[in-house]
Design an enzyme around this catalytic site. Structure first.
Site, PDB file in Angstrom:
ATOM      1  N   GLU A 199      -9.560   3.116  -5.100  1.00 13.69           N
ATOM      2  CA  GLU A 199      -9.162   4.469  -4.700  1.00 13.69           C
ATOM      3  C   GLU A 199      -7.936   4.996  -5.448  1.00 13.69           C
ATOM      4  O   GLU A 199      -7.004   5.511  -4.837  1.00 13.69           O
ATOM      5  CB  GLU A 199      -8.886   4.495  -3.190  1.00 13.69           C
ATOM      6  CG  GLU A 199     -10.102   4.177  -2.358  1.00 13.69           C
ATOM      7  CD  GLU A 199      -9.817   4.199  -0.862  1.00 13.69           C
ATOM      8  OE1 GLU A 199     -10.656   4.725  -0.131  1.00 13.69           O
ATOM      9  OE2 GLU A 199      -8.771   3.690  -0.427  1.00 13.69           O
ATOM     10  N   HIS A 241      -2.602   3.523  -4.563  1.00 15.68           N
ATOM     11  CA  HIS A 241      -2.052   2.951  -3.323  1.00 15.68           C
ATOM     12  C   HIS A 241      -0.641   2.405  -3.558  1.00 15.68           C
ATOM     13  O   HIS A 241      -0.284   1.335  -3.056  1.00 15.68           O
ATOM     14  CB  HIS A 241      -2.965   1.836  -2.786  1.00 15.68           C
ATOM     15  CG  HIS A 241      -4.197   2.368  -2.107  1.00 15.68           C
ATOM     16  ND1 HIS A 241      -4.160   3.015  -0.893  1.00 15.68           N
ATOM     17  CD2 HIS A 241      -5.496   2.350  -2.486  1.00 15.68           C
ATOM     18  CE1 HIS A 241      -5.404   3.363  -0.546  1.00 15.68           C
ATOM     19  NE2 HIS A 241      -6.230   2.992  -1.497  1.00 15.68           N
ATOM     20  N   ASP A 247       0.863  -1.181   0.000  1.00 14.92           N
ATOM     21  CA  ASP A 247       0.000   0.000   0.000  1.00 14.92           C
ATOM     22  C   ASP A 247       0.898   1.229   0.000  1.00 14.92           C
ATOM     23  O   ASP A 247       2.135   1.104  -0.149  1.00 14.92           O
ATOM     24  CB  ASP A 247      -0.955  -0.016   1.211  1.00 14.92           C
ATOM     25  CG  ASP A 247      -2.291   0.631   0.871  1.00 14.92           C
ATOM     26  OD1 ASP A 247      -2.276   1.804   0.466  1.00 14.92           O
ATOM     27  OD2 ASP A 247      -3.333  -0.026   0.979  1.00 14.92           O
TER      28      ASP A 247
END
Ligand code: ACM
Length: 547
Positions: free
Chosen positions: A338, A271, A201
């Site tokens: 995202e 990410h 991440d």
């Protein structure tokens, strides 16, 4: 005489009822039948007999459980022809484990206990035998030093969903292999069978890859993190860690022995700050300084993303090819959530790439990345899973959708023809605090035990064909505010039990009232296992009793 007989019959039925209510199995089986008032006593040095040597890991697992938690020594008896010389004198088995190798539902089993004959577990397959053993464990005492008297029962059981997952984020905070094994044990005890390991991440890269050793040499470390809730106060305290390939192999083997498949996740194309810290040239701003993120959330603020260049696509091919070689399971998670598309919008070279490839917007570019990685995964004989945003720019039907936002996204995936796993954040993100009074747990929530239990992800409006593509459900544990194993367990229990019952039990046998009664014993089990748990639910019960 008649009166005496009537009295005896009522006493008998009362006793049977009491027996039945003392049987508290989580997740609730399909059918539990009490067959006798007498019980079976499990003795020291009892024999566990296996129908085949392939059941040895399950036999060893049960034997280790009995010794570790109850101080009961047992020994395994192999199938007759495999016995070594000198072992011909077979002791009568107290527990017999049988793999039926039939075509019925994988994971299904029958558990039979009789006062004279002892325990027999018959699984449809090896997984079924293992789950039968888990049910047997739930009939054992919850304290050492108590005579293990097992009720005479017939349990018939099989899982509702083939996919019963639990996720762990080891990036925001890192957990050592010893805890990963404990986590797998907890999953097994709740009949969960897929471990989703969130390995990369913005805040770090946590898996050693031989094709790109720099990813862990550089990307596994950050300079510090915030203290308190976002935006918090930055504290420059270096933090890091990663799993070596030997450790990964150890986790995979440990999971396999518990009938758990490990699904690794490498999150792309967003990410990815840990990748960009290692290779700044892969970003949309190659001349800017890049580092692993030192804070959480608000992804549009800082999280730069992968740029669509030849080097990046080669990198992704190498990384996912090696990842596939490390995990024998059928699925690889490629993230896809995202992605801060503003970086692509602002990058002239990215816009040029999109024009060349005929991509009409950034959603299609995201889809381009996902397709590239999906192809690598498929070339390596596996299937890709992506978070539900991967639907947005177009996705092939082979990609499994993990629905983390509202359930409507999962329904949309089913309508689009994809297989779907429901991991909806509103109900299944277990890092949320359970009660408003537990502010120290994290900013999100409350998410009560009852809310987790009562969530039904699958609406009854689905067609039979759509229903057949619901793979199952999954809980997630994100660790921005879960800095240690204490908090991880506190967040898990007893909500993991609620999730497990939704994953395993048939809707017809689910009942919040019955489940909440079972929690008292479940908490005793957590105490036996040495697991920390959240007592918010029990305290609520106390408050209501006192009213
Ligand atoms: C997610 O919570 N961003 C999958």
């Amino acid at each position: 005489m008649k009166k005496v007989l009537l009295l005896l019959v009522s006493l008998y039925s009362l006793w049977m009822q009491a027996q039945h209510s003392s049987i508290q199995i989580v997740p609730q089986p399909v059918e539990v039948r009490v067959t006798d008032t007498l019980q079976f006593r499990l003795q020291q040095e009892a024999a566990i007999c296996l129908s085949e040597t392939d059941l040895e890991p399950t036999g060893n697992y049960l034997s280790a459980y009995l010794e570790q938690y109850l101080g009961l020594r047992t020994h395994l008896q192999m199938p007759a022809k495999k016995q070594k010389k000198g072992q011909q004198m077979r002791q009568e088995a107290a527990i017999t484990l049988i793999n039926l190798h039939n075509d019925s539902i994988s994971g299904g089993y029958r558990l039979s206990i009789t006062p004279q004959g002892g325990v027999t577990v018959q699984g449809n397959d090896a997984a079924g035998v293992f789950y039968g053993v888990q049910t047997l464990i739930q009939l054992l005492p919850t304290q050492a030093g108590i005579v293990p008297l097992l009720p005479a029962v017939e349990v018939t059981d099989y899982p509702r969903f083939a996919y019963r997952g639990m996720h762990l984020d080891v990036v925001r905070h890192f957990f050592p292999v010893a805890f990963i094994k404990r986590y797998l044990d907890y999953m097994a005890l709740h009949k969960l069978n897929f471990f989703h390991w969130h390995l990369t991440d913005d805040q770090g890269w946590r898996i050693q890859l031989k094709c790109r050793p720099e990813l862990t040499e550089v990307g596994a470390y950050r300079d510090g993190e915030i203290v308190g809730y976002y935006p918090g106060k930055y504290q420059p305290l270096p933090y890091g860690g990663y799993y070596t390939q030997e450790e990964v192999a150890e986790v995979v083997r440990y999971a396999q022995e518990r009938h758990i498949t490990v699904i690794p996740e490498i999150d792309i194309p967003g990410h990815c700050m840990a990748v960009l810290a290692t290779y700044p040239a892969f970003s949309t701003t190659p001349d800017a300084e890049q580092s692993c993120a030192r804070t959480w959330g608000i992804y549009n603020r800082f999280n730069n993303v992968l740029a669509p260049t030849e080097e990046v696509f080669t990198f992704l091919s190498d990384v996912f090819t090696e990842l596939c070689s490390l995990f024998p399971g059928p699925y690889i998670h490629l993230g896809g959530d995202e992605c801060a598309k503003k970086w692509w919008k602002a990058s002239e070279s990215t816009q040029q790439f999109m024009r060349e490839q005929g991509l009409k917007d950034e959603k299609e570019l995201q889809s381009y990345f996902v397709h590239h990685v999906q192809e690598v995964i498929q070339r390596n004989g596996k299937r890709a899973i992506g978070w539900d945003e991967v639907l947005e720019g177009g996705i092939s039907k082979e990609c499994i959708i993990m629905n983390w936002r509202r359930p409507t996204h999962g329904i949309h995936a089913l309508e689009a023809g994809n297989q779907t796993i429901f991991a909806c954040s509103g109900w299944y993100y277990l890092n949320k605090k359970e009660s408003r009074l537990q502010q120290e747990i994290g900013p999100n929530g409350p998410l009560t035990l009852q809310k987790v239990y009562e969530f039904e992800a699958v609406p009854d409006t689905l067609t039979a064909e759509q229903l057949s593509r619901v793979m199952g459900v999954q809980g997630c544990l994100w660790t921005e505010y879960t800095q240690n194993t204490w908090k991880a367990e506190f967040n898990l229990f007893p909500r993991l039990a609620a999730l497990a019952e939704s994953a395993w039990s048939q809707p017809a046998v689910k009942s919040w009232e019955e489940f909440s009664k079972k929690m008292v014993k479940q908490i005793d089990r957590y105490e036996l296992w040495g697991a920390r748990y959240n007592d918010a639910f029990l305290r609520q019960e106390d408050i209501e009793r006192k009213r």
